[in-house]
Design a protein around this motif. Sequence first.
Motif, PDB file in Angstrom:
ATOM      1  N   GLN A  37       0.844  -1.186   0.000  1.00 36.99           N
ATOM      2  CA  GLN A  37       0.000   0.000   0.000  1.00 36.99           C
ATOM      3  C   GLN A  37       0.877   1.232   0.000  1.00 36.99           C
ATOM      4  O   GLN A  37       1.696   1.431   0.906  1.00 36.99           O
ATOM      5  CB  GLN A  37      -0.922   0.014   1.230  1.00 36.99           C
ATOM      6  CG  GLN A  37      -1.843   1.211   1.248  1.00 36.99           C
ATOM      7  CD  GLN A  37      -2.832   1.175   2.391  1.00 36.99           C
ATOM      8  OE1 GLN A  37      -2.669   0.445   3.362  1.00 36.99           O
ATOM      9  NE2 GLN A  37      -3.887   1.965   2.273  1.00 36.99           N
ATOM     10  N   PRO A  39       0.752   5.642  -0.810  1.00 36.24           N
ATOM     11  CA  PRO A  39      -0.187   6.772  -0.928  1.00 36.24           C
ATOM     12  C   PRO A  39      -0.576   7.033  -2.372  1.00 36.24           C
ATOM     13  O   PRO A  39       0.275   7.121  -3.258  1.00 36.24           O
ATOM     14  CB  PRO A  39       0.620   7.938  -0.345  1.00 36.24           C
ATOM     15  CG  PRO A  39       1.596   7.300   0.584  1.00 36.24           C
ATOM     16  CD  PRO A  39       1.956   5.993  -0.046  1.00 36.24           C
ATOM     17  N   GLY A  40      -1.884   7.143  -2.602  1.00 36.35           N
ATOM     18  CA  GLY A  40      -2.386   7.443  -3.936  1.00 36.35           C
ATOM     19  C   GLY A  40      -2.478   6.258  -4.869  1.00 36.35           C
ATOM     20  O   GLY A  40      -3.095   6.348  -5.930  1.00 36.35           O
ATOM     21  N   LEU A  41      -1.875   5.140  -4.493  1.00 38.57           N
ATOM     22  CA  LEU A  41      -1.870   3.964  -5.371  1.00 38.57           C
ATOM     23  C   LEU A  41      -2.761   2.839  -4.844  1.00 38.57           C
ATOM     24  O   LEU A  41      -2.906   1.807  -5.494  1.00 38.57           O
ATOM     25  CB  LEU A  41      -0.441   3.439  -5.544  1.00 38.57           C
ATOM     26  CG  LEU A  41       0.538   4.406  -6.216  1.00 38.57           C
ATOM     27  CD1 LEU A  41       1.942   3.796  -6.259  1.00 38.57           C
ATOM     28  CD2 LEU A  41       0.068   4.758  -7.627  1.00 38.57           C
ATOM     29  N   GLY A  42      -3.336   3.014  -3.691  1.00 36.29           N
ATOM     30  CA  GLY A  42      -4.217   1.997  -3.147  1.00 36.29           C
ATOM     31  C   GLY A  42      -3.471   0.734  -2.770  1.00 36.29           C
ATOM     32  O   GLY A  42      -2.298   0.774  -2.394  1.00 36.29           O
ATOM     33  N   LEU A  43      -4.149  -0.389  -2.897  1.00 35.93           N
ATOM     34  CA  LEU A  43      -3.568  -1.690  -2.583  1.00 35.93           C
ATOM     35  C   LEU A  43      -3.212  -2.385  -3.886  1.00 35.93           C
ATOM     36  O   LEU A  43      -4.071  -2.588  -4.740  1.00 35.93           O
ATOM     37  CB  LEU A  43      -4.582  -2.541  -1.819  1.00 35.93           C
ATOM     38  CG  LEU A  43      -5.084  -1.958  -0.506  1.00 35.93           C
ATOM     39  CD1 LEU A  43      -6.246  -2.780   0.021  1.00 35.93           C
ATOM     40  CD2 LEU A  43      -3.972  -1.939   0.500  1.00 35.93           C
ATOM     41  N   LEU A  45      -1.640  -5.834  -5.618  1.00 27.70           N
ATOM     42  CA  LEU A  45      -1.399  -7.241  -5.322  1.00 27.70           C
ATOM     43  C   LEU A  45      -0.021  -7.664  -5.804  1.00 27.70           C
ATOM     44  O   LEU A  45       0.335  -7.482  -6.968  1.00 27.70           O
ATOM     45  CB  LEU A  45      -2.478  -8.089  -5.996  1.00 27.70           C
ATOM     46  CG  LEU A  45      -2.418  -9.585  -5.747  1.00 27.70           C
ATOM     47  CD1 LEU A  45      -2.651  -9.910  -4.267  1.00 27.70           C
ATOM     48  CD2 LEU A  45      -3.440 -10.303  -6.612  1.00 27.70           C
TER      49      LEU A  45
END
Lengths: 116, 111
Positions: A37, A39-43, A45
Amino acid sequence: DVKVTQSSRYLVKRTGEKVFLECVQDMDHENMFWYRQDPGLGLRLIYFSYDVKMKEKGDIPEGYSVSREKKERFSLILESASTNQTSMYLCASSPGHTGVSTDTQYFGPGTRLTVL
Amino acid sequence: GQQVMQIPQYQHVQEGEDFTTYCNSSTTLSNIQWYKQRPGGHPVFLIQLVKSGEVKKQKRLTFQFGEAKKNSSLHITATQTTDVGTYFCAGGANAGNMLTFGGGTRLMVKP
């Protein structure tokens, strides 16, 4: 309650070190996942596993490997840590009985890794 | 591959105001899930929508799944300080066990 635990909340490593992040779930779930995770990129995989000794690449597997020797444990390995791998790492598990992506995912508390 | 976009990235609201976050997928989804991550915490499952056009409510939260199963929204009525956090949508594909997460919307509520 499903419990997903991760070996460390905070970790500081040096560039080039080999890093192991451990994840354990106690609900006999089939599927386990590693995300990072930022910032700004989400989760995003990294890898997932749907069975012991099975693994599938996610969206960003480069620089990582995984190991699942036992059903309850899923390890993320950084063979040679680099500064761009500084991030929050989240492990998750899901039951996996349905065979399709309707399973809820249960997340661990996360490991904040800093690579100097 | 499948992409899930979420807007806005950030939202500041005054306590009592409404809030909405939107999620759009590049492909048709089998289901959409919503998660909430409190500051310093980890994502926690809120709800799942499976049917085209489905609407579900949880107290002040209303979740919608689009007719084409490519978009979704989460609306919070009369926000409270306890609503603070990042809300993620996650889309399930029609095969496989993976979810694709949106980038999240970080909600900040001024008391």
